[in-house]
Write an enzyme that holds these catalytic residues in place. Sequence first.
Site, mmCIF file in Angstrom:
data_model
loop_
_atom_site.group_PDB
_atom_site.id
_atom_site.type_symbol
_atom_site.label_atom_id
_atom_site.label_comp_id
_atom_site.label_asym_id
_atom_site.label_seq_id
_atom_site.Cartn_x
_atom_site.Cartn_y
_atom_site.Cartn_z
ATOM 1 N N TYR A 1 131.278 -2.895 -11.771
ATOM 2 C CA TYR A 1 131.705 -1.562 -12.218
ATOM 3 C C TYR A 1 130.473 -0.695 -12.484
ATOM 4 C CZ TYR A 1 136.566 -2.911 -13.272
ATOM 5 O OH TYR A 1 137.875 -3.314 -13.183
ATOM 6 N N LYS B 1 125.094 -0.874 -5.216
ATOM 7 C CA LYS B 1 124.366 -1.631 -4.184
ATOM 8 C C LYS B 1 123.289 -2.523 -4.816
ATOM 9 C CE LYS B 1 121.412 -0.944 -0.115
ATOM 10 N NZ LYS B 1 121.516 -2.331 0.262
ATOM 11 N N TYR C 1 132.454 -2.261 -0.114
ATOM 12 C CA TYR C 1 132.178 -3.654 0.282
ATOM 13 C C TYR C 1 132.042 -3.790 1.802
ATOM 14 C CZ TYR C 1 133.350 -4.961 -4.505
ATOM 15 O OH TYR C 1 133.364 -5.083 -5.870
HETATM 16 C C1 LIG Z 1 132.590 0.391 -5.957
HETATM 17 C C2 LIG Z 1 131.407 0.858 -6.803
HETATM 18 C C3 LIG Z 1 130.861 -0.331 -7.587
HETATM 19 C C4 LIG Z 1 130.308 1.402 -5.862
HETATM 20 O O1 LIG Z 1 129.176 1.721 -6.639
HETATM 21 P P1 LIG Z 1 128.246 3.004 -6.353
HETATM 22 O O2 LIG Z 1 127.073 2.863 -7.243
HETATM 23 O O3 LIG Z 1 129.035 4.256 -6.465
HETATM 24 O O4 LIG Z 1 127.847 2.817 -4.809
HETATM 25 P P2 LIG Z 1 126.393 2.963 -4.187
HETATM 26 O O5 LIG Z 1 125.827 4.309 -4.504
HETATM 27 O O6 LIG Z 1 125.551 1.799 -4.582
HETATM 28 O O7 LIG Z 1 126.684 2.866 -2.615
HETATM 29 C C5 LIG Z 1 125.802 2.155 -1.769
HETATM 30 C C6 LIG Z 1 126.141 2.415 -0.321
HETATM 31 O O8 LIG Z 1 127.542 2.175 -0.097
HETATM 32 C C7 LIG Z 1 128.139 3.335 0.479
HETATM 33 N N1 LIG Z 1 129.484 3.500 -0.050
HETATM 34 C C8 LIG Z 1 129.850 3.633 -1.343
HETATM 35 N N2 LIG Z 1 131.193 3.785 -1.423
HETATM 36 C C9 LIG Z 1 131.647 3.776 -0.147
HETATM 37 C C10 LIG Z 1 132.925 3.898 0.434
HETATM 38 N N3 LIG Z 1 134.008 4.063 -0.306
HETATM 39 N N4 LIG Z 1 133.044 3.824 1.782
HETATM 40 C C11 LIG Z 1 131.938 3.644 2.578
HETATM 41 N N5 LIG Z 1 130.694 3.517 2.070
HETATM 42 C C12 LIG Z 1 130.552 3.581 0.735
HETATM 43 C C13 LIG Z 1 127.252 4.478 0.041
HETATM 44 O O9 LIG Z 1 127.400 5.580 0.912
HETATM 45 C C14 LIG Z 1 125.880 3.858 0.118
HETATM 46 O O10 LIG Z 1 125.482 3.801 1.490
HETATM 47 P P3 LIG Z 1 123.937 3.860 1.961
HETATM 48 O O11 LIG Z 1 123.228 2.729 1.231
HETATM 49 O O12 LIG Z 1 124.008 3.657 3.434
HETATM 50 O O13 LIG Z 1 123.411 5.194 1.536
HETATM 51 C C15 LIG Z 1 131.831 2.021 -7.741
HETATM 52 O O14 LIG Z 1 132.476 2.988 -6.972
HETATM 53 C C16 LIG Z 1 132.724 1.610 -8.891
HETATM 54 O O15 LIG Z 1 132.244 1.198 -9.942
HETATM 55 N N6 LIG Z 1 134.056 1.793 -8.737
HETATM 56 C C17 LIG Z 1 135.003 1.596 -9.831
HETATM 57 C C18 LIG Z 1 135.154 0.156 -10.241
HETATM 58 C C19 LIG Z 1 135.647 -0.668 -9.112
HETATM 59 O O16 LIG Z 1 136.592 -0.342 -8.418
HETATM 60 N N7 LIG Z 1 134.971 -1.811 -8.933
HETATM 61 C C20 LIG Z 1 135.327 -2.774 -7.925
HETATM 62 C C21 LIG Z 1 136.358 -3.665 -8.492
HETATM 63 S S1 LIG Z 1 136.614 -4.992 -7.364
#
Ligand SMILES: CC(C)(COP(=O)(O)OP(=O)(O)OC[C@H]1O[C@@H](n2cnc3c(N)ncnc32)[C@H](O)[C@@H]1OP(=O)(O)O)[C@@H](O)C(=O)NCCC(=O)NCCS
Length: 172
Positions: free
Chosen positions: A98, A110, A143
């Site tokens: 999260y 990431k 993911y």
């Molecule tokens: C899922 C989550 C952890 C992602 O974290 P984040 O810090 O926003 O993502 P990041 O900035 O690290 O993204 C890294 C890469 O993934 C890509 N990415 C992120 N979300 C994406 C999506 N929905 N679709 C495609 N690519 C995505 C980004 O563009 C980035 O790409 P790059 O490295 O090529 O520039 C965040 O959205 C979150 O906390 N969501 C709510 C809680 C949740 O649902 N957790 C998962 C429970 S299983």
Amino acid sequence: MANIQIKKVQLSQADTLLTYSKKTFYEFFAHLNEPANMEAYSSVAFTMQNMQSQLSNPDSEFYFAMLDNVIVGYMKLNFNDAQTEYKDKNALEVERIYVSGEYHGKQIGKQLLDFALNTARSKQFAYVWLGVWEHNEKALGFYKHQGFELCGSHDFMLGDDKQTDLLMKKEL
Ligand SMILES: CC(C)(COP(=O)(O)OP(=O)(O)OC[C@H]1O[C@@H](n2cnc3c(N)ncnc32)[C@H](O)[C@@H]1OP(=O)(O)O)[C@@H](O)C(=O)NCCC(=O)NCCS
């Protein structure tokens, strides 16, 4: 990109972890679910006793993502029998990851996931896997972008709502 510090959560931080994990669970999932089901799940999952018990399990590890001494995310890793499926000694489960909403899109998720992948590589595991709610489009996209592929599904009970978690894995 925000360069975070990843710090292992200590048992003495159970109250901080409890507050942060409950807050983020409501932040992302309350508007998509019935209040009674959120409450039913939270009243079991987010108790001090449950947090302390998870933190005391040698096969589970929690990490905080810290930015300028502020908690901006957290992650839970499961090894061996603590895994919620598979229970494969050569695999690692990312049970939770999260990032607080205001810090999304800064490569924090990431960095946490890379930490998990590197942990698994250092132990010469075969793969990393996780479960994600089928309606969590954002996390599914994240993911997939990180190289995870669908490999199954399992049920997840949120109160009396039987939900489907998609299972994804990344071979190492
Ligand atoms: C899922 C989550 C952890 C992602 O974290 P984040 O810090 O926003 O993502 P990041 O900035 O690290 O993204 C890294 C890469 O993934 C890509 N990415 C992120 N979300 C994406 C999506 N929905 N679709 C495609 N690519 C995505 C980004 O563009 C980035 O790409 P790059 O490295 O090529 O520039 C965040 O959205 C979150 O906390 N969501 C709510 C809680 C949740 O649902 N957790 C998962 C429970 S299983």
